[in-house]
Design a protein around this motif. Structure first.
Motif, PDB file in Angstrom:
ATOM      1  N   ALA A 299       0.829  -1.209   0.000  1.00 40.24           N
ATOM      2  CA  ALA A 299       0.000   0.000   0.000  1.00 40.24           C
ATOM      3  C   ALA A 299       0.863   1.259   0.000  1.00 40.24           C
ATOM      4  O   ALA A 299       0.610   2.214  -0.755  1.00 40.24           O
ATOM      5  N   ASP A 300       1.897   1.258   0.834  1.00 45.47           N
ATOM      6  CA  ASP A 300       2.725   2.456   1.003  1.00 45.47           C
ATOM      7  C   ASP A 300       3.661   2.708  -0.176  1.00 45.47           C
ATOM      8  O   ASP A 300       3.990   3.858  -0.476  1.00 45.47           O
ATOM      9  N   GLU A 301       4.083   1.641  -0.840  1.00 48.94           N
ATOM     10  CA  GLU A 301       5.091   1.793  -1.892  1.00 48.94           C
ATOM     11  C   GLU A 301       4.518   1.788  -3.300  1.00 48.94           C
ATOM     12  O   GLU A 301       5.224   2.128  -4.255  1.00 48.94           O
ATOM     13  N   ASN A 302       3.239   1.398  -3.442  1.00 46.96           N
ATOM     14  CA  ASN A 302       2.648   1.373  -4.778  1.00 46.96           C
ATOM     15  C   ASN A 302       1.298   2.088  -4.817  1.00 46.96           C
ATOM     16  O   ASN A 302       1.133   3.103  -5.488  1.00 46.96           O
ATOM     17  N   ASP A 303       0.332   1.574  -4.063  1.00 45.22           N
ATOM     18  CA  ASP A 303      -1.033   2.096  -4.168  1.00 45.22           C
ATOM     19  C   ASP A 303      -1.140   3.578  -3.812  1.00 45.22           C
ATOM     20  O   ASP A 303      -1.700   4.370  -4.584  1.00 45.22           O
ATOM     21  N   LEU A 304      -0.643   3.948  -2.656  1.00 46.69           N
ATOM     22  CA  LEU A 304      -0.807   5.331  -2.215  1.00 46.69           C
ATOM     23  C   LEU A 304       0.028   6.308  -3.038  1.00 46.69           C
ATOM     24  O   LEU A 304      -0.457   7.399  -3.366  1.00 46.69           O
ATOM     25  N   PRO A 305       1.261   5.952  -3.447  1.00 48.10           N
ATOM     26  CA  PRO A 305       1.964   6.839  -4.391  1.00 48.10           C
ATOM     27  C   PRO A 305       1.229   7.009  -5.716  1.00 48.10           C
ATOM     28  O   PRO A 305       1.240   8.096  -6.311  1.00 48.10           O
ATOM     29  N   ASN A 306       0.580   5.944  -6.191  1.00 47.72           N
ATOM     30  CA  ASN A 306      -0.233   6.075  -7.406  1.00 47.72           C
ATOM     31  C   ASN A 306      -1.364   7.074  -7.185  1.00 47.72           C
ATOM     32  O   ASN A 306      -1.686   7.881  -8.065  1.00 47.72           O
ATOM     33  N   GLY A 307      -1.973   7.000  -6.009  1.00 43.21           N
ATOM     34  CA  GLY A 307      -3.029   7.952  -5.679  1.00 43.21           C
ATOM     35  C   GLY A 307      -2.509   9.376  -5.607  1.00 43.21           C
ATOM     36  O   GLY A 307      -3.165  10.325  -6.063  1.00 43.21           O
ATOM     37  N   ASP A 308      -1.314   9.548  -5.039  1.00 45.80           N
ATOM     38  CA  ASP A 308      -0.710  10.884  -4.966  1.00 45.80           C
ATOM     39  C   ASP A 308      -0.477  11.451  -6.361  1.00 45.80           C
ATOM     40  O   ASP A 308      -0.672  12.647  -6.604  1.00 45.80           O
ATOM     41  N   TYR A 309      -0.053  10.579  -7.279  1.00 40.85           N
ATOM     42  CA  TYR A 309       0.197  11.015  -8.655  1.00 40.85           C
ATOM     43  C   TYR A 309      -1.105  11.476  -9.309  1.00 40.85           C
ATOM     44  O   TYR A 309      -1.136  12.502 -10.008  1.00 40.85           O
ATOM     45  N   LEU A 310      -2.177  10.730  -9.063  1.00 45.56           N
ATOM     46  CA  LEU A 310      -3.481  11.126  -9.607  1.00 45.56           C
ATOM     47  C   LEU A 310      -3.894  12.495  -9.072  1.00 45.56           C
ATOM     48  O   LEU A 310      -4.299  13.383  -9.841  1.00 45.56           O
ATOM     49  N   VAL A 311      -3.809  12.671  -7.766  1.00 40.17           N
ATOM     50  CA  VAL A 311      -4.232  13.934  -7.154  1.00 40.17           C
ATOM     51  C   VAL A 311      -3.411  15.095  -7.694  1.00 40.17           C
ATOM     52  O   VAL A 311      -3.941  16.180  -7.988  1.00 40.17           O
ATOM     53  N   ALA A 312      -2.104  14.871  -7.869  1.00 39.47           N
ATOM     54  CA  ALA A 312      -1.224  15.946  -8.350  1.00 39.47           C
ATOM     55  C   ALA A 312      -1.480  16.302  -9.810  1.00 39.47           C
ATOM     56  O   ALA A 312      -1.201  17.424 -10.235  1.00 39.47           O
ATOM     57  N   ASN A 313      -2.033  15.358 -10.565  1.00 37.11           N
ATOM     58  CA  ASN A 313      -2.201  15.561 -12.008  1.00 37.11           C
ATOM     59  C   ASN A 313      -3.661  15.491 -12.462  1.00 37.11           C
ATOM     60  O   ASN A 313      -3.929  15.358 -13.651  1.00 37.11           O
ATOM     61  N   GLY A 314      -4.588  15.574 -11.525  1.00 36.21           N
ATOM     62  CA  GLY A 314      -5.997  15.424 -11.868  1.00 36.21           C
ATOM     63  C   GLY A 314      -6.631  16.691 -12.395  1.00 36.21           C
ATOM     64  O   GLY A 314      -6.211  17.804 -12.070  1.00 36.21           O
ATOM     65  N   LEU A 315      -7.648  16.517 -13.226  1.00 37.38           N
ATOM     66  CA  LEU A 315      -8.474  17.635 -13.676  1.00 37.38           C
ATOM     67  C   LEU A 315      -9.512  17.951 -12.594  1.00 37.38           C
ATOM     68  O   LEU A 315      -9.789  17.115 -11.728  1.00 37.38           O
TER      69      LEU A 315
END
Length: 235
Positions: A201-217
């Motif tokens: 969760a900490d090394e894959n899932d949540l960083p993926n979520g952070d990337y979405l939030v940082a690049n979301g419309l």
């Protein structure tokens, strides 16, 4: 949360009633892993069908069917990294997803209109997509797509997001999402211990979520996900 779902069903049904007969309403439900977007999309779709007087009018299409296969991940330059990061944007096939959305967005009926369009699903037992497993019928005029990156603004993902009529984003407390992910990984057999599940969760899932939030419309609607039994199951 049930009240929020009821309002989404009413809003969507009202919007559907104003559409020309040959048009579909396309909605995306996105959010970080563990946000509960799968559960929300399913409940809204089922709710629309329950109140429909003309049969099944809504369908939910998960983005999971556009995971790259394990064989495709193994063929990448760094297969170990690719498998470890499965679920990150680069482990999906957004080009094929975009083609599907363009097909279902085309006007219904008329000469050459497609009666049934097929989408892939994802078999969690074999951990790979299943081609042409989901039927999208011409009667289904509300299509609710759900997946992490459907509101992202980068590259092909941005082209995909702009095809939707509405972008819904499920917002969740990061700690709640983390606990859901740990429970999910243990249940699915992706981890043998809580420590291993938390690491995933900490090394894959949540960083993926952070990337979405940082690049979301900017979404049209933000839905707050709360901790309850239904939302712990998916999304």
């Amino acid at each position: 949360m049930e009240q929020a779902i009821k309002e989404l069903i009413e809003h969507t049904n009202q919007k559907l009633s104003t559409l020309p007969p040959g048009n579909r309403l396309l909605i995306s439900v996105s959010g970080i892993p563990g946000s509960g977007k799968t559960t929300l999309a399913k409940k809204v779709s089922e709710g629309l069908n329950a109140i429909s007087k003309s049969g099944e009018v809504a369908a939910m299409i998960p983005m999971d069917g556009y995971h790259l296969t394990r064989a495709a991940l193994s063929a990448m330059a760094d297969p170990i990294e690719a498998h470890a990061r499965r679920g990150a944007p680069f482990t999906f096939d957004p080009v094929s997803l975009k083609l599907l959305i363009e097909r279902v967005k085309a006007p219904l009926g008329g000469e050459g209109g497609e009666k049934i369009i097929y989408a892939p699903s994802f078999d969690h037992a074999v951990k790979d997509p299943v081609e042409n497993d989901i039927k999208i019928l011409s009667s289904q005029r509300v299509l609710i797509f759900e997946g992490n990156y459907l509101s992202m603004g980068t590259d092909v993902w941005g082209d995909i997001a702009r095809l939707f009529d509405e972008l819904w984003f499920v917002e969740v407390d990061r700690g709640v999402a983390r606990e859901r992910l740990i429970a999910r990984h243990l249940k699915a057999g992706l981890a043998d211990t809580r420590e291993a599940a938390a690491k995933r969760a900490d090394e894959n899932d949540l960083p993926n979520g952070d990337y979405l939030v940082a690049n979301g419309l900017k979404p049209h609607r933000v839905i707050l996900s709360v901790e309850d039994q239904d939302y712990a199951r998916g999304g």
